[in-house]
Enzyme design. Structure first.
Site, PDB file in Angstrom:
ATOM      1  N   ARG A 201       0.843  -1.203   0.000  1.00  0.00           N
ATOM      2  CA  ARG A 201       0.000   0.000   0.000  1.00  0.00           C
ATOM      3  C   ARG A 201       0.879   1.254   0.000  1.00  0.00           C
ATOM      4  NH1 ARG A 201      -1.650   4.227  -0.637  1.00  0.00           N
ATOM      5  NH2 ARG A 201      -3.401   5.260   0.341  1.00  0.00           N
TER       6      ARG A 201
ATOM      7  N   HIS B 250       4.148   6.310  -3.533  1.00  0.00           N
ATOM      8  CA  HIS B 250       5.443   6.919  -3.851  1.00  0.00           C
ATOM      9  C   HIS B 250       5.931   6.649  -5.270  1.00  0.00           C
ATOM     10  CE1 HIS B 250       5.678   7.895   0.350  1.00  0.00           C
ATOM     11  NE2 HIS B 250       5.489   6.634   0.656  1.00  0.00           N
TER      12      HIS B 250
END
Length: 141
Positions: free
Chosen positions: A103, A108
């Site tokens: 997750r 990112h």
């Protein structure tokens, strides 16, 4: 006080349905690559919000059903998953650590390799999410 589990039920159902479509080889073969990728991206998106709901419902359940010390204890999600395993809400906290890692990387980085990794993690996660939902429903007083 019982938890309103409707949002978690909806999230798990949506994720199951999206994964079913993405794993339907007959369907996927009829679609162009952009549409195939969009369906897989939808599965990943479902994974993201279903995971978020799962850990938040674990936290709420512990706050409502256990001692104040336990309710205040988990300072990290890893601690929360360990407590959830101790109380029988989940079977394997280490699997949930992996789900959390997957997750986190969606926030990112987003490339094909990352998407493939998260998608495979989502396929494993859905069984545990459905199991958690069932256990929350059973222990929802």
């Amino acid at each position: 006080m019982a938890l309103d589990l409707s949002s978690l039920k909806n999230a798990v159902a949506s994720m199951e349905q999206t994964l079913e479509r993405s794993e339907d080889e007959t369907l996927m073969e009829t679609l162009d690559e952009i549409t195939q990728n969009a369906i897989r991206a939808g599965a990943i998106q479902n994974f993201e919000f279903t995971f978020e709901l799962c850990w938040k419902f674990i936290q709420r359940w512990i706050r409502l059903n256990k001692t104040p010390e336990d309710a205040d204890h988990p300072r990290t999600r890893k601690e929360l998953f360990r407590l959830a395993a101790r109380y029988g809400l989940i079977d394997d906290p280490v699997a949930w650590f992996r789900y959390g890692d997957a997750r986190n990387i969606t926030s990112h980085t987003y490339d094909e390799d990352t998407a493939a990794l998260v998608y495979e993690t989502a396929r494993s996660f859905i069984r545990d999410a459905a199991d958690l939902l069932q256990k929350l429903e059973h222990h929802n007083d």
